[in-house]
Every structure is written in C-alpha cells, then in structure tokens.
Design a protein around this motif. Sequence first.
Motif, PDB file in Angstrom:
ATOM      1  N   UNK A 130       6.969  -2.857  -3.858  1.00 31.44           N
ATOM      2  CA  UNK A 130       6.620  -4.253  -3.581  1.00 31.44           C
ATOM      3  C   UNK A 130       5.700  -4.347  -2.377  1.00 31.44           C
ATOM      4  N   UNK A 131       5.957  -3.524  -1.364  1.00 27.00           N
ATOM      5  CA  UNK A 131       5.107  -3.522  -0.170  1.00 27.00           C
ATOM      6  C   UNK A 131       3.661  -3.180  -0.518  1.00 27.00           C
ATOM      7  N   UNK A 132       3.472  -2.223  -1.399  1.00 24.83           N
ATOM      8  CA  UNK A 132       2.111  -1.840  -1.795  1.00 24.83           C
ATOM      9  C   UNK A 132       1.394  -3.000  -2.471  1.00 24.83           C
ATOM     10  N   UNK A 133       2.110  -3.704  -3.351  1.00 24.29           N
ATOM     11  CA  UNK A 133       1.515  -4.858  -4.035  1.00 24.29           C
ATOM     12  C   UNK A 133       1.209  -5.985  -3.061  1.00 24.29           C
ATOM     13  N   UNK A 134       2.179  -6.277  -2.186  1.00 21.09           N
ATOM     14  CA  UNK A 134       1.982  -7.358  -1.212  1.00 21.09           C
ATOM     15  C   UNK A 134       0.850  -7.027  -0.244  1.00 21.09           C
ATOM     16  N   UNK A 135       0.762  -5.773   0.149  1.00 21.47           N
ATOM     17  CA  UNK A 135      -0.266  -5.382   1.112  1.00 21.47           C
ATOM     18  C   UNK A 135      -1.662  -5.632   0.552  1.00 21.47           C
ATOM     19  N   UNK A 136      -1.856  -5.264  -0.707  1.00 22.76           N
ATOM     20  CA  UNK A 136      -3.167  -5.497  -1.334  1.00 22.76           C
ATOM     21  C   UNK A 136      -3.451  -6.984  -1.459  1.00 22.76           C
ATOM     22  N   UNK A 137      -2.441  -7.741  -1.880  1.00 24.78           N
ATOM     23  CA  UNK A 137      -2.625  -9.179  -2.068  1.00 24.78           C
ATOM     24  C   UNK A 137      -2.958  -9.873  -0.748  1.00 24.78           C
ATOM     25  N   UNK A 138      -2.227  -9.537   0.301  1.00 26.19           N
ATOM     26  CA  UNK A 138      -2.450 -10.172   1.598  1.00 26.19           C
ATOM     27  C   UNK A 138      -3.771  -9.728   2.224  1.00 26.19           C
TER      28      UNK A 138
END
Length: 398
Positions: free
Chosen positions: A251-259
């Motif tokens: 989830x962190x990887x996905x959120x990091x890209x999105x943010x």
Amino acid sequence: MVIKPRIKGSLALNAHPVGCKKAVEDQIEYVKSSTSYNGAKKVLILGASSGYGLASRISLAFGGSKADTIGVSFEKEGNGRKPGSAGWYNNIWFKEAAEKEGLVAKNFIGDAFSHEMRDEVIKYIKEEFGGEIDLLVYSLASGVRKDPDTGEVYRSQLRPKGVSITGPTFNVEKESIEELTLDPATPEDEANTIKVMGGEDWNLWVDALTEANVVSKGFQTLAYSYIGAEITRRIYREGTIGGAKEHLENTALDLNKKLKDSIGGSAHVAVKRAIVTKASAFIPIFPLYATVLFKVMEEKGIEENAIAHTHRLFTDMIFGDKMEMDDKGRIRPDSWEMREDVQREVMEIYKDITVDNFKELTDFARYKRDFMQLNGFEIDGVDYEADVDLEAMAKLRP
C-alpha cells in the motif's frame, strides 16, 4: 484509592494514572534533552495513545518541530471506582503538557476505522486546525476492525501458515516460561488479518484527507511495520501478521506514487525495532527473543526504548540526512537490531536458554519492567503507596 497492579498471566488488568503521567513526562524530557530537528508543524497521528504512536507525537511536539497534533485512539474512560486505560491517561497528560507550551493537542476518542471519525477529523482540520496537515502517522494496533461500508466485523489472527508452531512465551504474573501452540491459519484467517492490519484503512484515510484538500503540498505519511529476526520468521513474517504487513508495505508503494504525482508528497513504511507491547507476550518465541536482544544491544551500547528509537527515526531519517532505506522502499531504523553481530550473539545465547536459567541469560527484568510501565507501574519517582483520587481523575478530559 491505593492502586496496585493487577496481572493475570501476561495480561495487565489496570493502570496507574499518576504513573502514566510520569511516564509521559519522562519521554518529553528525553526528547527535549536530545538532538532537535525541524519537521512537520501540523500532524495527525492515528493510534496516538501508546507505544510508537505516542512516542511519535511526543517527538514531533517536543523534539524540535513544536508540532500541533491531532491524536485519534480508542481508549476506556475511568470513573470514581476504577481507573481507565493507560492510553486514556496518556492522552490527558500529553494534552496538558503540550498546551502548557502553547501547542495545539486535540484528542479524538473513538473508532479510527469509521467514516464518521474521518469526517470529524477533517471538519476539525478545516475549521480549527489551520486547514491542512503536513504529516499523517499511521500507528493503529487493533485486533478488530469494522468495515466502514458493509458493517462487517473482522478479527485478526496470530497464526502460522501451513503447520502449527509451538514455542516459549512468558507468564509475567508467575515470572515463568510457558509453551504456547498456535494452529495453522485458514484462508479466512489470512484474509481477515489483512483486512484488519493491512493497508486498506491507511489508504482510506489518505484518500479522504487528499480529497478534502486538507493536506499540504509535499504532505508526508508514514506507517509502522516490523520484520524481525530469522528465529521469529515462521510465526511473524511468514504468518498471518506478516501477510498483513506485506499488504501495508505494498500500500505504501501505491500511495507514494499517487502522492508524488499529485502533490509532491510521499508515503513510506518505517520498520521498527522489537519492543514490549501488550500483545507481545502472546507471540511464541518473540518475548524470549526480545529479552536476549535487550541484553545484547545494551552491552553494545545501542539499546533503545520506544521514545529513543522513534526520536532517532525523525531526527536522523525523516527530517535528517541519515536516511536508511532498503530496496523495497522501506525506511529501516531497525538496522541496529538486525546487525549481523547482534543477531549472531542473540542466537548464541538463545540456544542455551532453559526454563531454569532464562533470568540469568536474558534481561527478563527489563522485559517485565517495560511490561509494567506500559500501564504506569514501576516508574521511578512515583509513590505507589499514595492514594489516587479517582473521582478527580474522572473529571479530567482528554
């Protein structure tokens, strides 16, 4: 009322309000006397009342940033006959100390998994907290989660995968070692644990905050995880909990890209070191491993409690220039625990431990003291023979 600790097996049944106050004050004094940093000024902490969440809040508010903070937690209120939970008092004493220094310290008590709590927090940020936050720390630790859309209740399960595992744990009340067996997880156990302890709720919080436009440019979010040693791998990292942690990290990887793409922000998991928690005694092998780890790291001069470890994370890594990150994008303040020499020496001691010699070969005294201090007992400088006015305490609000 004179409050004495009530322990059943490895379960603490009460808390000492005055001891909790001294414990919070001691952590505040530690970060004030340590290296400071310039970091986030407006912070939301989910799971703010104890452990690494409380340590994060204390470091950010008193360790250099002078951050205004919002804390969300689920705690039990006391009354005139019996004390509340330790976290209830931790919230009260943190707020008192922060406000004395002119800082904002807002506490929300309730279900952090609910949409209603997200709505309340966002409304407060918009109307009373300056309109936006710079940092979200996700440190929720719960065994139960109610899906905010369906209302279905999920319960996490601490279980290995494939085969049952038997290993030692502590009976704190009797100061003894006992064997604990955990049966293998079912597919439902695995799915439920991910639902409770994975990254779904963290993602919901980040989405809600960004969609409400209450995050700053460059907004950061951080969640806490644990990997641990080879000896705990089968029960922890390769068990149901490990599956949930892997989901959190993905989830962190996905959120990091999105943010990063939307507001120049970031999302990371920080892998924390082993400490004593209310739940740790119920994990086979882990408590005994931790007591040996404490001993070895103390001898090497690198032992840290929760506040020291967390303050180093913010000082050196999050807001400093000593970042340690692995190839999966995880921040690694646990590198001291995982040092090759530390792990080698831990295992050399661990293999010789028996039910008769464990107090001599490990730092069990430290383990028990940390366990007691989670609920405000065995804190230096507290008179535990003095009466505590529970009626007066019940009037205090977090």
